[in-house]
Each structure stands twice: as structure tokens, then as C-alpha cells.
Design an enzyme around this catalytic site. Structure first.
Site, PDB file in Angstrom:
ATOM      1  N   ILE A   1      -2.271  -1.799  13.212  1.00 51.93           N
ATOM      2  CA  ILE A   1      -1.356  -2.902  12.944  1.00 51.93           C
ATOM      3  C   ILE A   1      -1.737  -4.102  13.813  1.00 51.93           C
ATOM      4  O   ILE A   1      -1.689  -4.027  15.039  1.00 51.93           O
ATOM      5  CB  ILE A   1       0.101  -2.479  13.232  1.00 51.93           C
ATOM      6  CG1 ILE A   1       0.474  -1.246  12.397  1.00 51.93           C
ATOM      7  CG2 ILE A   1       1.059  -3.635  12.958  1.00 51.93           C
ATOM      8  CD1 ILE A   1       0.275  -1.383  10.901  1.00 51.93           C
TER       9      ILE A   1
ATOM     10  N   PRO B   1      -1.952   6.724   8.958  1.00 52.60           N
ATOM     11  CA  PRO B   1      -3.149   7.563   9.064  1.00 52.60           C
ATOM     12  C   PRO B   1      -3.560   8.156   7.720  1.00 52.60           C
ATOM     13  O   PRO B   1      -4.738   8.260   7.418  1.00 52.60           O
ATOM     14  CB  PRO B   1      -2.721   8.654  10.035  1.00 52.60           C
ATOM     15  CG  PRO B   1      -1.640   8.044  10.857  1.00 52.60           C
ATOM     16  CD  PRO B   1      -0.933   7.073   9.963  1.00 52.60           C
TER      17      PRO B   1
ATOM     18  N   GLU C   1      -6.891  -5.986   4.231  1.00 53.72           N
ATOM     19  CA  GLU C   1      -6.072  -6.594   3.175  1.00 53.72           C
ATOM     20  C   GLU C   1      -6.655  -6.373   1.788  1.00 53.72           C
ATOM     21  O   GLU C   1      -6.748  -7.285   0.981  1.00 53.72           O
ATOM     22  CB  GLU C   1      -5.869  -8.091   3.456  1.00 53.72           C
ATOM     23  CG  GLU C   1      -5.001  -8.304   4.681  1.00 53.72           C
ATOM     24  CD  GLU C   1      -4.326  -9.650   4.689  1.00 53.72           C
ATOM     25  OE1 GLU C   1      -3.867 -10.092   3.626  1.00 53.72           O
ATOM     26  OE2 GLU C   1      -4.242 -10.251   5.764  1.00 53.72           O
TER      27      GLU C   1
ATOM     28  N   CYS D   1       3.587  -3.918   8.825  1.00 53.98           N
ATOM     29  CA  CYS D   1       3.310  -2.501   9.088  1.00 53.98           C
ATOM     30  C   CYS D   1       3.312  -1.699   7.800  1.00 53.98           C
ATOM     31  O   CYS D   1       4.373  -1.263   7.335  1.00 53.98           O
ATOM     32  CB  CYS D   1       4.341  -1.924  10.060  1.00 53.98           C
ATOM     33  SG  CYS D   1       4.505  -2.877  11.569  1.00 53.98           S
ATOM     34  N   LEU D   2       2.126  -1.507   7.238  1.00 49.12           N
ATOM     35  CA  LEU D   2       2.008  -0.736   6.007  1.00 49.12           C
ATOM     36  C   LEU D   2       1.097   0.472   6.206  1.00 49.12           C
ATOM     37  O   LEU D   2       1.492   1.607   5.955  1.00 49.12           O
ATOM     38  CB  LEU D   2       1.470  -1.643   4.886  1.00 49.12           C
ATOM     39  CG  LEU D   2       1.234  -0.982   3.525  1.00 49.12           C
ATOM     40  CD1 LEU D   2       2.526  -0.460   2.934  1.00 49.12           C
ATOM     41  CD2 LEU D   2       0.599  -1.984   2.554  1.00 49.12           C
TER      42      LEU D   2
END
Lengths: 253, 632
Positions: free
Chosen positions: B228, B197, B440, B193-194
Site C-alpha cells: 500500500i 497477499p 494500477e 487499500c485494495l
């Protein structure tokens, strides 16, 4: 029961398109995907389920074949067999190895390991002999329950349902006995990855036929192996009458 | 000589500033901190990176991670891996149904159950914690199969283990490993979880906040995360949040990103509905909300304030897996295309007889070959203990995802109308793989990451030289060497790095092309630094072309190495591989030459100015400027 012996054979994978060697001495095996004979998977599954139900204490898998047969044994171990026995037979000796020899090898192991039950696949998908279980029962002088589609344990005996032409036959055999597994006996499990890792630690004993006092001198000679004839192209007929005429002409009706 | 010292005075300072501030602003999850990490590594350890890509920015050949092509697996590992391949393939052939997964937008219970019992969720977790203990190469081989069959399942697996709990594997304490690794191997989903918004590429700007309790026993987390993967399923999450940290020396309090292991069971964790997406539909993507979540202090992952480093470490570490997956996807598309081309008869011949189709198939196969070579080269190097693989990993992700897009697109084209039909199965693959160029670390950000990290490295070496000039007598050797290098280049007597001796004889010409690319690349970097000095960081038109040249150069080296290995082993495919490597090198080296010409020619730079202007005009107007030819 204390021990079950299961035979596992390494065969060309069922999904592979078989190619005949140019000299017609056999089929191409180099670089071809191999796996466990599907009927043997069913046999292993049945034995493992017996162990899980605590009907037996130990499952031993045995394979006769070249060094790579160990891979097949590992699969059996990953499915839940406790230990393996590899009878190494390779090269030309393996090419002419027949149910006649294998049944003698298995009989010796069954006696040495004091097993109460042997489960084999009803036939291997490579040579389709469908003889080893029957011969083994003969060599051991044990009862045989072939083409089993259901096996229920009793005390000192097994009740086996067999698929015969036009129906089912239920028989009872006294232990020790030999069973050959038919297609619908069970649906074999997949070897899971963690079990494959665990199987690496399970022991595999190695023998040669000589160690077991079995003479593997060939009883047959392979004269020629040939591809099935190529399918002829079909033709489209304009109507039913022509179809019937053609069928009559070719002697089909 | 004068030129050199002038450059030196200009180059590195501005660069460093960019990389700390600027890269952060645009850099995805991916880029920002790696650069920082590398910077600190560079300070503490040797300046000499073993990375091939890093070194070409100096015009140097560093072949230690290229030749020989890495073969990290022991005989036993090879045997084990061979055994694992079968059940994974069987799972996809007999249990999983990608069409159904796509239509339902989820993976059904039975299939998930089978995946768990297969052991697919704990591939790299050590065996003592209930996983399979695979190394990166073994993992790559498994992911290759997943990519061939179902990318949606791939993301479910990857979000779990490639990023979800990877932090615990990489930097977790023994207690954290003991507590969580057995769970994530046995039915508990993990998530990473990075993204929030307000921050996609700009990972430094996250707003989730965790406040430490007075007694220091726990933190209270508040915030929300978006997009996520596995967000709706995960029980165990790696969550990044700002933690106010007071510097004991200055007494100043500053927010610093910190990574936490958060259990859904802590309470206060909830999630939104599954997002509706273009592809990878069966993979669960959701918003995740944290409301006064009480996290025990021992669940800080990798140290308070170290969150950036942890995030980048995780992302860098997992990137090769995407190349491996994309390699499998390409193989699937090629198989479909070849099956069709060899059976479809048009104008009296099967279409594989026509040059148009032949070129497509050949190019598809070469791109696949390159992608595959990259994936296993990087995983192999990582398994052999390499630390300098970040640029290569970034390249493999960009290259793999773009090649897969192209290969799938061409497969559809070869199948024509049939390719456009849903039942053929390629449209799903095209939708599924599109995300790989975005998540990513978008490929755009990764390209800048490659270019800027490389330039910074080259700059730091120039800095050395600059120092040497301050005390010329003591450093005469270094100065003479550099001066001689530049002088020979200037009079056209350049001797590019030579590695013909490392490749198979039939690849000697190709190796020469690659070597020439390395040399002219180093030259172009130096020239760009002279021209732009610190403003190079803002020249994205230029940086993108430099990154492309780096990608082309590295991929040349990778296939040269792979094909050489195959030839030396006398593999049945060796001749075919040599053909592909030769073709790739010829075309890649001319692309390098072209891109390097572009960034150094006034005519092309003018094109950049024009492109920039066109974009500005339209963005100011908020729409296309001209009316259609009819005027209404």
C-alpha cells in the site's frame, strides 16, 4: 504605519539565456519566460512580514509595464500583498521608460494612497539601473535607506542596516520613507498554489501614466544593444614559467 | 450473409461469461468491474459508445472524441494554470532533491512540509474544501512537471490524491466530503487499500472482511493489505473488504466487496515497515493491518456491495495521470540525451551528426509526442464530460509507461558509460519508472481489458444484427446495410472510413493509413470471432496482438488530431509536429497490418502453438530444459 507600497517589475527570468534582437534595438522578449525581479520579491516579502507582524495594515503592490505585468502583480498578491495597481505602459513607450518616469509614477501613487513606506528592490536585473528608489525619495522629499539588509521598526521611524563597502552601516530614518531591498534582507517565500487561487480574487486597479499626470516622453534613445563578446578559447601551458611569461607578455603582471 | 448470421449465433454469449468470470480472475485491480459497469451502462443507455477505440472493433470511425483535439480550458483557467506551473517547478528546482530522496528511501520533513504548503496534495479538491479545484487537464499539467523531476514524490502525491481519497471526491456523500476533504488537503495522508497477499490482478478475491453490527450502526473490519503506497503514513484510507449481504428476496447471503473510509484513529489499524523496492524508494510502501476496526456505518463509500464499481471508477479515473507523468519523465530523458549528444565529440563530430543517434533521438521524441498527445486528449475529453474514456485511458497508461521505459533506456545508451553512472541521474529514473508497467493494472491485463471490452462491444452490435435476422422484413434496412458492407469488402471494393477532411492537408496520406487500419481492424475482429467464437477469450496470443493493433490505431488518430490543431494555430512547432505525426502513422499502420496478418495466418498461429508448448515444457520441468552445450 498603515500602508506600504511595494514596486514589482516583470523582467526576463534570471535563468533565461538572453538573446539580442538581430537589429540590435533590444533583447528578445517574445516567448521568453518572465518573472518578478528577484530584488522585488525580497521587497514584497519584507512588506508582507511587516503585515504579518501587524506593523502595517495593508500592502499595495504596484507594477509599471505591459498587460502581462498583471501576472507579476498576481504573484505579489499570492505572496500576501492585499491589492495591486497596474500602470499600463506598453510598446515603444515601455522600451524607453526610465527610473526618471517610474519614480514620478510611484510618487504620485504613494501620495494618492497615503502610504507611509515604499519598499523597492535595489535594482531590476534587466537594466540594472539602481536609481528608482533614490529618485523616488528625491521626488517625494522623503528619506531614503538604500541597500537595506535589515529593517527594524521604531515609533515613527525605522532602523535600517545597510551593506556598504567593507561593513555595515546602521541608520535611522523618519517615516514616511523609501527603502531599497538588498539581497540579504530576507529569503522570499514561494507563492503557494492555494494563495495563487486566493490572489485571483484580490483587486487590481489600472491606470495609465496620463491618469497620474506623468509625462513619459523618452529621455534617452537606445542606440544599440549588443551581446557581450564571445569568450576566447583558453590554452594550456606546459609549466609555471611559461604561464608567468605569458602573463607578463599580455601585461597582466 | 450466411456467414454473418452464423457468427452472430456464436459470438457474444461466451464473451460475456468470460468478462464476468475470467477477467476477474486475471484482471488487476483495474479491469474487472469496469467491464461490468460498461455492461450495465450499455443496457441502460445507448449502445453507441463515443469511444474511438471501442468503435474501431466494429471497423467504425467514431471521431467525436478525436477531432478537434480537445481544448477544455477557459482563458481564465489557462491563466491560473500558468501561474501554478512556476511554483511547482521552483519547488523541484530549489527544494526537492530526488537523489537524496532515493538514497534515504524517504522524503524529509522539510520537503514534505513544503509540498503540503505548496498545496500539491489537494490539486483536484474543490476550493470550498481547501483544495485547488483543478480539472483533469490542469492536474495533468502539474503531474507532467512531477514526472519530469521525481517519480518517487509523484507516487507519494498520486497515491494520496489520484487513488487515496479520489473515491470520496467521486462518490462520497456531502457529509463525507465535508468531513474528510479538508483534512486530506491539510496534512493528513490518504491511501488506497485494495491489494492483498492473495489477490493482485484478481481484485475480486480479496479476503478482508467487514461484518455489520446487529444494530447496523457500524462494521467491524479484519484483514490485511500489502504494497500500500503511503500505507505507513496514511491517516485516512479507502479500504475494500467483503461484506456478507443477504438478498431480501432470496434470503441468500453473499459476500460483496464494499468500500469504506477508514481512519487510523478508529483504532486497530497498524502497518508494517517500509518495503525495500527497486525504485520510487522515497515513496512509502507498506503492509496495512486491520484488526477489529470499528467503522461507523456512514463511512461506507459508494454504497454497500458497490465496492468493485467504486474501485474501478477510481482507477479508471486516475489513469490519464500516469500518462501525463510518463510524458514528463520522457521529456527529462530526452533533455539529458540531447544535451549529451550535442556536446560529445567522437570521430571528430558531435555524435548527434550520426544516423544511429539521430534515429534514437527522433524515436524518443515521437514516443514522447504520442504519450503527451494521449494524456491531454484523454484529460481534455474527461473535462468535457466524456464517459467513454476507459479504453483510451488504459491505452495511455500502457503506452506511456512502455515508451518511458524505452526512452529512458535509449537515453542511457546515447550517454554510453556515462549513462550507466549513478551521478548522471538516469539509472534512478529507469528504476523509478519500471513500476508504471506493473501497478494500477499491469499492462498485460490492461491489454486484455482493451481487447476483450472492444470485442464484447463489437459482439453486442453483431447481436443486434442477429436479432434483425429473426425478423428480416421488419429490419430490412439494417440487414441490407450490413450485407452491402460485407459484400463490397469481399469483392475488394471496400471504402474505408474517410477523415481526410478533418486533418491538415499535409497529413492526408497519414489519415488514409489510419483509416485503412480501422477498416482492416474491424475485419480482423469479425474474422477472429468467426474463427474462435466464444473461445476467443482464451486466445491471449491473439488478443494481445489485437490490443496492440488497437493501441497503434488510436495513437495514430491522437497525433493526427494534435498535429492538425498545432498546424491550424500556426504554432512555431507545427512543421516539426507534422513530421512526427507522419512518421508515427507510417510505422504504426504497418505494425497494425503486420499484427492483423499474424492473427489471421496459419503460419503465425503455429508459432503461438509452439511458444505455448515451449513454455509448458519448461514450466513442467521447473527449469530450463536443455543442458549447456558442454553437457554439464
Amino acid at each position: 504605519m498603515s500602508r506600504v507600497l511595494v514596486g514589482v517589475k516583470r523582467v526576463i527570468d534570471y535563468a533565461v539565456k538572453i538573446r539580442v534582437k538581430p537589429d540590435k534595438s533590444g533583447v528578445v522578449t517574445d516567448g521568453v519566460k518572465h518573472s518578478m525581479n528577484p530584488f522585488d520579491e525580497i521587497a514584497v516579502e519584507e512588506a508582507v512580514r511587516m503585515k504579518e507582524k501587524k506593523i502595517v495594515q495593508e500592502v499595495i503592490a504596484v507594477s509599471c509595464g505591459p498587460a502581462q505585468a498583471q501576472e507579476t502583480l498576481r504573484t505579489a498578491l499570492a505572496m500576501g500583498a492585499d491589492r495591486g495597481i497596474h500602470v499600463e505602459v506598453s510598446g515603444s513607450e515601455y522600451e524607453t521608460l526610465q527610473p526618471y518616469h517610474v519614480s514620478k509614477i510611484l510618487a504620485k501613487i504613494a501620495q494618492d494612497e497615503k502610504v507611509d513606506l515604499v519598499i523597492l528592490g535595489k535594482q531590476a536585473i534587466d537594466d540594472d539601473n539602481n536609481q528608482t528608489a533614490q529618485m523616488l525619495a528625491g521626488v517625494l522629499d522623503w528619506p531614503a535607506a538604500t541597500f537595506a539588509s535589515k529593517v527594524e521598526p521604531g515609533s515613527g521611524s525605522l532602523t535600517v542596516t545597510r551593506e556598504v563597502d567593507g561593513g555595515l552601516e546602521v541608520i535611522k530614518v523618519k517615516l514616511p520613507a523609501v527603502i531599497s531591498a538588498d539581497l540579504r534582507l530576507n529569503e522570499p517565500r514561494y507563492a503557494t498554489l492555494p494563495n495563487i487561487m486566493k490572489a485571483k480574487k484580490k483587486p487590481i486597479k489600472k491606470f495609465t501614466p496620463k491618469d497620474l499626470g506623468v509625462n513619459t516622453a523618452p529621455k534617452i534613445e537606445i542606440v544599440s544593444v549588443e551581446e557581450p563578446p564571445a569568450r576566447q578559447a583558453g590554452s594550456i601551458v606546459p609549466d609555471v614559467d611559461t604561464l608567468i611569461a605569458k602573463l607578463k607578455e599580455s601585461g597582466h603582471i | 450473409m450466411i456467414r454473418v448470421s452464423k457468427v452472430l449465433a456464436l459470438a457474444p454469449k461466451g464473451l460475456n461469461k468470460f468478462i464476468v468470470t475470467h477477467t476477474r480472475c486475471q484482471a488487476t485491480k483495474a479491469a474487472a468491474n469496469t467491464v461490468k459497469t460498461e455492461k450495465s451502462e450499455k443496457k441502460s443507455t445507448a449502445k453507441e459508445s463515443q469511444s474511438f477505440t471501442m468503435n474501431i472493433f466494429r471497423g467504425h470511425l467514431q471521431a467525436s472524441q478525436i477531432f478537434p483535439y480537445p481544448e477544455p480550458l477557459s482563458e481564465e483557467q489557462n491563466e491560473t494554470l500558468k501561474m501554478l506551473v512556476d511554483p511547482i517547478e521552483k519547488f523541484f528546482e530549489e527544494i526537492n532533491d530526488p537523489v537524496k530522496n532515493d538514497e534515504n528511501g524517504s522524503i524529509d520533513e522539510k520537503t514534505l512540509e513544503a509540498l503540503w504548503s505548496l498545496g500539491a496534495f489537494g490539486l483536484q479538491v474543490p476550493q470550498e474544501y481547501g483544495g485547488l479545484g483543478l480539472n483533469n487537464t490542469m492536474y495533468a499539467r502539474c503531474v507532467d512537471i512531477v514526472g519530469y523531476n521525481d517519480l518517487g514524490v509523484g507516487i507519494t502525491l498520486g497515491a494520496h490524491q489520484s487513488i487515496g481519497f479520489k473515491g470520496i471526491l467521486l462518490v462520497g456523500t456531502p457529509e463525507q466530503k465535508e468531513k474528510y476533504l479538508p483534512r486530506v488537503c491539510d496534512g493528513k495522508f490518504a491511501a488506497f487499500c485494495l491489494t492483498e497477499p492473495s489477490c493482485g490482478s484478481d481484485a475480486g478475491a480479496i479476503r478482508s472482511k467487514a461484518i455489520k453490527s446487529k444494530d447496523g450502526s457500524h462494521y467491524v473490519l479484519n484483514g490485511s493489505k500489502i504494497w500500500i503506497s503511503n500505507g505507513g503514513l496514511a491517516e485516512i484510507m479507502t479500504v475494500f473488504a467483503q461484506v456478507p449481504i443477504t438478498d431480501p428476496e432470496t434470503g441468500k447471503t453473499q459476500d460483496k466487496v464494499t468500500a469504506f473510509i477508514v481512519e487510523r484513529a478508529f483504532g486497530g489499524v497498524s502497518n508494517g515497515p517500509p518495503e525495500k523496492k527497486m525504485g520510487i524508494k522515497c515513496s512509502n510502501t507498506a503492509e496495512v493491518y486491520f484488526e477489529d476496526v470499528k467503522i461507523p456505518a456512514e463511512n461506507v463509500l459508494g454504497g454497500e456491495g458497490q465496492g468493485f464499481k467504486v474501485a474501478m471508477n477510481i482507477l479508471n479515473n486516475g489513469r490519464f495521470g500516469m500518462a501525463a507523468a510518463m510524458s514528463g519523465t520522457q521529456r527529462y530523458c530526452i533533455k539529458k540525451a540531447v544535451d549529451h549528444a550535442t556536446q560529445r565529440i567522437q570521430f571528430g563530430k558531435t555524435i548527434d551528426n550520426y544516423g544511429t543517434i539521430q534515429e534514437k533521438i527522433a524515436r524518443m521524441c515521437i514516443l514522447h509526442y504520442v504519450t503527451e498527445s494521449l494524456a491531454y486528449m484523454i484529460s481534455g475529453n474527461m473535462d468535457k464530460g466524456s464517459q467513454d474514456y476507459h479504453l483510451e485511458a488504459a491505452i495511455s497508461k500502457c503506452f506511456g509507461s512502455e515508451s518511458a521505459w524505452w526512452v529512458c533506456d535509449e537515453a542511457i545508451q546515447i550517454l554510453g558509460g556515462m549513462g550507466y553512472m549513478k551521478d548522471t541521474g538516469l539509472e534512478r529514473v529507469l528504476r523509478d519508472l519500471r513500476i508504471f508497467r506493473i501497478f494500477e493494472g499491469t499492462n498485460d491485463i490492461l491489454r486484455l481489458f482493451v481487447a476483450l471490452t472492444g470485442i464484447q462491444y463489437a459482439g453486442s452490435h453483431l447481436k443486434e444484427l442477429q436479432k434483425a435476422f429473426r425478423n428480416p422484413t421488419a429490419n430490412l434496412g439494417l440487414i441490407v446495410e450490413e450485407a452491402a458492407k460485407r459484400a463490397t469488402r469481399a469483392v475488394g471494393l471496400s471504402s474505408p472510413p474517410n477523415f481526410i477532411h478533418l486533418v491538415h492537408p499535409s497529413l492526408a496520406d497519414s489519415a488514409t493509413l489510419c483509416a485503412k487500419s480501422i477498416e482492416s481492424f474491424g475485419q480482423a475482429i469479425e474474422n477472429s470471432l468467426i474463427k474462435y467464437n466464444k473461445t476467443i477469450v482464451d486466445e491471449q496470443f491473439v488478443l494481445n496482438r489485437l490490443a496492440q493493433a488497437a493501441i497503434d490505431t488510436y495513437t495514430m488518430a491522437a497525433v493526427l488530431s494534435r498535429a492538425t490543431l498545432s498546424a491550424s494555430k500556426n504554432l512555431p512547432s507545427a512543421q516539426h509536429e507534422i513530421l512526427m505525426a507522419q512518421t508515427w502513422c507510417t510505422e504504426a499502420s504497418s505494425r497494425v497490418a503486420y499484427n492483423l496478418k499474424v492473427v489471421q495466418s496459419g503460419k503465425h498461429l503455429d508459432v503461438f502453438t509452439k511458444l505455448s508448448k515451449i513454455s509448458k515444457n519448461v514450466c513442467e520441468a521447473g527449469d530450463v530444459i536443455q543442458l549447456n552445450p558442454l553437457g554439464y
